[in-house]
Design a protein around this motif. Structure first.
Motif, mmCIF file in Angstrom:
data_model
loop_
_atom_site.group_PDB
_atom_site.id
_atom_site.type_symbol
_atom_site.label_atom_id
_atom_site.label_comp_id
_atom_site.label_asym_id
_atom_site.label_seq_id
_atom_site.Cartn_x
_atom_site.Cartn_y
_atom_site.Cartn_z
ATOM 1 N N UNK A 217 6.281 0.659 3.947
ATOM 2 C CA UNK A 217 6.918 1.315 5.091
ATOM 3 C C UNK A 217 6.467 2.745 5.343
ATOM 4 N N UNK A 218 5.652 3.309 4.448
ATOM 5 C CA UNK A 218 5.244 4.716 4.566
ATOM 6 C C UNK A 218 3.760 4.799 4.928
ATOM 7 N N UNK A 219 3.427 5.465 6.051
ATOM 8 C CA UNK A 219 2.013 5.585 6.439
ATOM 9 C C UNK A 219 1.256 6.563 5.548
ATOM 10 N N UNK A 256 3.676 4.819 13.467
ATOM 11 C CA UNK A 256 3.549 4.218 12.139
ATOM 12 C C UNK A 256 4.890 4.107 11.433
ATOM 13 N N UNK A 257 5.689 5.160 11.523
ATOM 14 C CA UNK A 257 7.007 5.148 10.867
ATOM 15 C C UNK A 257 7.923 4.115 11.502
ATOM 16 N N UNK A 258 7.856 3.999 12.815
ATOM 17 C CA UNK A 258 8.683 3.009 13.520
ATOM 18 C C UNK A 258 8.297 1.595 13.078
ATOM 19 N N UNK A 259 7.012 1.328 13.015
ATOM 20 C CA UNK A 259 6.540 0.013 12.581
ATOM 21 C C UNK A 259 6.866 -0.204 11.111
ATOM 22 N N UNK A 260 6.715 0.851 10.297
ATOM 23 C CA UNK A 260 6.977 0.764 8.866
ATOM 24 C C UNK A 260 8.378 0.274 8.550
ATOM 25 N N UNK A 261 9.354 0.729 9.311
ATOM 26 C CA UNK A 261 10.746 0.297 9.100
ATOM 27 C C UNK A 261 10.886 -1.208 9.307
ATOM 28 N N UNK A 262 10.214 -1.718 10.311
ATOM 29 C CA UNK A 262 10.270 -3.155 10.589
ATOM 30 C C UNK A 262 9.556 -3.952 9.493
ATOM 31 N N UNK A 263 8.403 -3.433 9.057
ATOM 32 C CA UNK A 263 7.634 -4.125 8.018
ATOM 33 C C UNK A 263 8.444 -4.309 6.740
ATOM 34 N N UNK A 264 9.169 -3.275 6.349
ATOM 35 C CA UNK A 264 9.992 -3.341 5.130
ATOM 36 C C UNK A 264 11.011 -4.471 5.236
ATOM 37 N N UNK A 265 11.640 -4.591 6.400
ATOM 38 C CA UNK A 265 12.644 -5.644 6.604
ATOM 39 C C UNK A 265 12.039 -7.036 6.452
ATOM 40 N N UNK A 266 10.765 -7.160 6.743
ATOM 41 C CA UNK A 266 10.100 -8.468 6.728
ATOM 42 C C UNK A 266 9.282 -8.710 5.458
ATOM 43 N N UNK A 267 9.421 -7.844 4.464
ATOM 44 C CA UNK A 267 8.736 -8.058 3.189
ATOM 45 C C UNK A 267 7.236 -7.849 3.262
ATOM 46 N N UNK A 268 6.802 -7.009 4.197
ATOM 47 C CA UNK A 268 5.374 -6.713 4.348
ATOM 48 C C UNK A 268 5.103 -5.383 3.654
ATOM 49 N N UNK A 269 4.520 -5.452 2.463
ATOM 50 C CA UNK A 269 4.337 -4.275 1.621
ATOM 51 C C UNK A 269 3.125 -3.456 2.026
ATOM 52 N N UNK A 270 2.078 -4.133 2.479
ATOM 53 C CA UNK A 270 0.865 -3.417 2.902
ATOM 54 C C UNK A 270 0.420 -3.935 4.262
ATOM 55 N N UNK A 271 0.124 -2.997 5.151
ATOM 56 C CA UNK A 271 -0.336 -3.354 6.498
ATOM 57 C C UNK A 271 -1.339 -2.312 6.960
ATOM 58 N N UNK A 272 -2.175 -2.711 7.901
ATOM 59 C CA UNK A 272 -3.093 -1.778 8.542
ATOM 60 C C UNK A 272 -2.909 -1.876 10.038
#
Length: 320
Positions: A217-219, A256-272
């Protein structure tokens, strides 16, 4: 605690260790004395409702001629692994989808799978970005020529690409009066039988397509600018784009921070995530790249951050 880490990836003997992000993760795993289990999709299977894999226990080294060594072969119950990285490159075809069901069985028995199998199924990397509509260029997903024709009438300059591609393959720019419009659309949609994503052309691509890595969740504060070579519309490194590295700006940090919050909820630990100008283009979650480019330029280890995060999750799970 001795950590057992599995990685599902493309054939390891074919990777470019100078650029391969999975190799960076494996190097850090080796540094931490993890036991590394290497797998390909074809090695995974289910027997009596349990998930298994034929694996190779490997050692990794930073040697461009011989970067891995097979220690031994072993068939294992996937739930015996602490972490499994799913790092198979697109296309996300049916074999990829089937493998996520197998990995999900291991996840339900306590193994941490990166990224979460159900999210890998549910979020196509090209379509994912439309969840954040205020950040994206005008976007259309269709297989119909007439709808695309109306879209180009309105936007005058567009990009069309397949939904399951990577590395800049089969990306076309079409202007309003392009005589090749029909043949490009017919080819891309397989005569209106395949969906494509169509977006308004973002002219800032000339300054570079920015890749921002998000961990838990952190860029990461440094990003990779992939700048198209002369006469190209694609900044992808695989398509010959040049690389520059810069700190991310305030607008990109907000996205990035806005997307990061959503990623955490969905169990996505690493994203680009890919940003052109101030427009979000894609959210890559299958096998995000550019870790090596950043690590080679700055005194920062993204792989270290990633594994620190996962070790905390293992510790938290074991305490429960």
């Amino acid at each position: 605690m001795k950590i057992r880490i599995g990685v599902v990836m493309d054939p390891i003997n074919s990777i470019n260790i100078k650029k391969d992000s999975t190799f960076s993760i494996l190097l850090e795993s080796q540094k931490r004395n993890y036991t590394i289990y290497y797998m390909e999709i074809k090695d995974l299977y289910i027997y009596l409702n349990k998930a298994y894999s034929n694996t190779k226990i490997i050692n990794i080294q930073k040697d461009k001629k011989k970067w891995f060594k097979i220690i031994k072969k072993k068939t294992i119950l996937l739930s015996k692994l602490d972490i499994i990285f799913m790092r198979k490159d697109p296309p996300v075809n049916m074999e990829f989808i089937y493998s996520t069901y197998i990995l999900e069985k291991a996840e339900k028995n306590g193994t941490i799978v990166v990224n979460k199998p159900s999210s890998l199924r549910n979020f196509n990397e090209k379509i994912f970005s439309i969840k954040f509509k205020k950040f994206i260029p005008e976007t259309l997903i269709t297989s119909k020529k007439k709808i695309i024709k109306n879209f180009i009438k309105k936007n005058k300059d567009i990009i069309i690409k397949p939904l399951n591609g990577m590395g800049g393959h089969s990306i076309f720019r079409i202007k309003k009066k392009d005589k090749n419009f029909s043949v490009i659309v017919e080819t891309m949609t397989k005569k209106e039988t395949k969906y494509c994503i169509v977006q308004k052309y973002v002219k800032e691509i000339l300054n570079g397509d920015k890749r921002i890595i998000i961990i838990n969740g952190i860029p990461i504060k440094w990003c990779v600018y992939r700048i198209p070579k002369k006469g190209e519309n694609r900044g992808n490194i695989a398509s010959g784009g040049k690389v520059k590295l810069k700190k991310i700006n305030k607008k990109d940090l907000k996205i990035s921070k806005r997307i990061g919050k959503f990623l955490i909820k969905k169990g996505i630990i690493i994203a680009g995530i890919d940003i052109i100008g101030n427009k979000l283009i894609e959210i890559n979650i299958t096998s995000p790249t550019c870790i090596r480019e950043i690590e080679n330029f700055y005194k920062v280890s993204i792989s270290e951050m990633l594994l620190n995060c996962l070790e905390k999750k293992i510790l938290k799970k074991n305490i429960k």
